[in-house]
Design a protein around this motif. Structure first.
Motif, PDB file in Angstrom:
ATOM      1  N   LEU A  49       8.570 -20.801  17.725  1.00 32.25           N
ATOM      2  CA  LEU A  49       7.725 -20.175  17.009  1.00 32.25           C
ATOM      3  C   LEU A  49       8.559 -19.295  16.705  1.00 32.25           C
ATOM      4  O   LEU A  49      10.172 -19.313  16.120  1.00 32.25           O
ATOM      5  N   SER A  50       7.814 -19.056  15.855  1.00 29.15           N
ATOM      6  CA  SER A  50       8.946 -18.089  14.075  1.00 29.15           C
ATOM      7  C   SER A  50       8.743 -17.126  15.026  1.00 29.15           C
ATOM      8  O   SER A  50       8.419 -16.571  15.709  1.00 29.15           O
ATOM      9  N   THR A  51       9.754 -16.409  13.968  1.00 37.16           N
ATOM     10  CA  THR A  51      10.217 -14.926  14.101  1.00 37.16           C
ATOM     11  C   THR A  51       8.550 -13.780  14.523  1.00 37.16           C
ATOM     12  O   THR A  51       9.156 -12.810  15.254  1.00 37.16           O
ATOM     13  N   ARG A  52       8.027 -14.290  13.455  1.00 36.37           N
ATOM     14  CA  ARG A  52       6.764 -13.205  13.373  1.00 36.37           C
ATOM     15  C   ARG A  52       5.839 -12.977  14.165  1.00 36.37           C
ATOM     16  O   ARG A  52       5.344 -13.211  14.690  1.00 36.37           O
ATOM     17  N   ASP A  53       5.792 -15.085  14.536  1.00 34.98           N
ATOM     18  CA  ASP A  53       5.598 -15.008  15.759  1.00 34.98           C
ATOM     19  C   ASP A  53       5.509 -14.259  17.304  1.00 34.98           C
ATOM     20  O   ASP A  53       5.023 -13.856  17.274  1.00 34.98           O
ATOM     21  N   ARG A  54       6.661 -14.585  17.264  1.00 33.61           N
ATOM     22  CA  ARG A  54       7.557 -14.308  18.220  1.00 33.61           C
ATOM     23  C   ARG A  54       6.685 -12.570  18.583  1.00 33.61           C
ATOM     24  O   ARG A  54       7.114 -11.803  19.460  1.00 33.61           O
ATOM     25  N   ARG A  55       7.311 -11.637  17.249  1.00 32.72           N
ATOM     26  CA  ARG A  55       6.886 -10.492  17.231  1.00 32.72           C
ATOM     27  C   ARG A  55       6.032  -9.851  17.153  1.00 32.72           C
ATOM     28  O   ARG A  55       5.498  -9.158  18.142  1.00 32.72           O
ATOM     29  N   LEU A  56       4.760 -10.612  16.722  1.00 38.10           N
ATOM     30  CA  LEU A  56       3.041 -10.678  17.622  1.00 38.10           C
ATOM     31  C   LEU A  56       3.229 -10.326  19.068  1.00 38.10           C
ATOM     32  O   LEU A  56       2.111  -9.861  18.872  1.00 38.10           O
ATOM     33  N   LEU A  57       3.545 -11.666  19.265  1.00 42.80           N
ATOM     34  CA  LEU A  57       3.596 -11.780  20.874  1.00 42.80           C
ATOM     35  C   LEU A  57       4.234 -10.261  21.589  1.00 42.80           C
ATOM     36  O   LEU A  57       3.083 -10.026  21.936  1.00 42.80           O
ATOM     37  N   VAL A  58       5.267  -9.978  20.441  1.00 50.78           N
ATOM     38  CA  VAL A  58       5.434  -8.606  21.489  1.00 50.78           C
ATOM     39  C   VAL A  58       5.227  -7.225  21.260  1.00 50.78           C
ATOM     40  O   VAL A  58       4.666  -6.566  22.400  1.00 50.78           O
ATOM     41  N   LEU A  59       4.518  -7.602  20.296  1.00 51.39           N
ATOM     42  CA  LEU A  59       3.706  -6.219  19.363  1.00 51.39           C
ATOM     43  C   LEU A  59       2.607  -6.291  20.749  1.00 51.39           C
ATOM     44  O   LEU A  59       2.423  -5.045  21.040  1.00 51.39           O
ATOM     45  N   GLY A  60       1.855  -7.646  20.634  1.00 48.45           N
ATOM     46  CA  GLY A  60       0.585  -7.333  21.499  1.00 48.45           C
ATOM     47  C   GLY A  60       0.849  -6.867  23.373  1.00 48.45           C
ATOM     48  O   GLY A  60       0.507  -5.871  23.359  1.00 48.45           O
ATOM     49  N   ALA A  61       2.176  -7.398  23.887  1.00 43.52           N
ATOM     50  CA  ALA A  61       2.014  -7.029  25.069  1.00 43.52           C
ATOM     51  C   ALA A  61       3.223  -5.674  24.795  1.00 43.52           C
ATOM     52  O   ALA A  61       2.176  -4.770  25.910  1.00 43.52           O
ATOM     53  N   THR A  62       3.786  -4.939  23.857  1.00 43.82           N
ATOM     54  CA  THR A  62       4.253  -3.279  23.622  1.00 43.82           C
ATOM     55  C   THR A  62       2.397  -2.819  23.788  1.00 43.82           C
ATOM     56  O   THR A  62       2.345  -1.565  24.166  1.00 43.82           O
ATOM     57  N   ALA A  63       2.057  -3.308  23.329  1.00 42.29           N
ATOM     58  CA  ALA A  63       0.603  -2.411  22.875  1.00 42.29           C
ATOM     59  C   ALA A  63      -0.377  -2.177  24.454  1.00 42.29           C
ATOM     60  O   ALA A  63      -0.506  -1.106  24.966  1.00 42.29           O
ATOM     61  N   ALA A  64       0.093  -3.022  25.489  1.00 39.06           N
ATOM     62  CA  ALA A  64      -0.735  -2.830  26.335  1.00 39.06           C
ATOM     63  C   ALA A  64      -0.091  -1.661  26.980  1.00 39.06           C
ATOM     64  O   ALA A  64      -0.739  -1.297  28.231  1.00 39.06           O
ATOM     65  N   PHE A  65       0.766  -1.445  26.408  1.00 37.38           N
ATOM     66  CA  PHE A  65       2.127  -0.149  28.001  1.00 37.38           C
ATOM     67  C   PHE A  65       1.437   1.141  26.721  1.00 37.38           C
ATOM     68  O   PHE A  65       1.583   2.189  27.643  1.00 37.38           O
ATOM     69  N   GLY A  66       0.946   1.094  25.689  1.00 42.64           N
ATOM     70  CA  GLY A  66       0.618   1.992  24.835  1.00 42.64           C
ATOM     71  C   GLY A  66       1.541   2.984  24.797  1.00 42.64           C
ATOM     72  O   GLY A  66       1.734   4.240  24.506  1.00 42.64           O
ATOM     73  N   ARG A  67       3.389   2.327  24.264  1.00 43.38           N
ATOM     74  CA  ARG A  67       3.880   3.570  24.284  1.00 43.38           C
ATOM     75  C   ARG A  67       4.410   2.986  22.888  1.00 43.38           C
ATOM     76  O   ARG A  67       4.300   2.269  22.052  1.00 43.38           O
TER      77      ARG A  67
END
Length: 128
Positions: A49-67
């Motif tokens: 996975l590219s850094t961008r791919d990983r970042r988008l996955l983390v952004l999605g997971a982080t979004a679920a926390f509402g932080r």
């Protein structure tokens, strides 16, 4: 510091922007060590996975926390590395809203707006 730790710090700087890992100077502990050596030195450094791919996955997971604060860190890194444009980040808010809920998306928007404002302000020439 060992090679894994140095490699992890270098990847952190790639992910979040030059000098990001300098904030770790003088800190220690098993959680920090595993974060730097394993998460950044190994997981973020894997080839499939590219850094961008990983970042988008983390952004999605982080979004679920509402932080908003955690989203801001990811968005700031995306902008600093050129992984995402402000328009792409703003578009991600709408996409995420339907998956993480409108309330959490409000926090995502807040974090992204802050990161974009910081980046825009930092990029503006000094008018002095």
């Amino acid at each position: 510091m060992n090679d894994r730790y140095q490699r992890g710090r270098a990847v952190m700087d790639e992910v979040y922007g030059p000098g990001f890992s300098a904030a770790l100077d003088g800190q220690s502990g098993p959680f920090l060590k595993e974060t730097v050596e394993h998460l950044f030195g190994e997981v973020w450094n894997r080839p499939d996975l590219s850094t961008r791919d990983r970042r988008l996955l983390v952004l999605g997971a982080t979004a679920a926390f509402g932080r908003a604060d955690l989203v801001q860190v990811q968005a700031r890194g995306a902008l600093a590395s050129g992984d995402c444009t402000p328009d792409e980040l703003h578009e991600s808010v709408l996409q995420l809203a339907f998956y993480v809920g409108w309330g959490n998306a409000t926090s995502v928007q807040e974090g992204i707006a802050r990161a974009v404002a910081e980046t825009t302000t930092a990029a503006e020439p000094n008018q002095d």
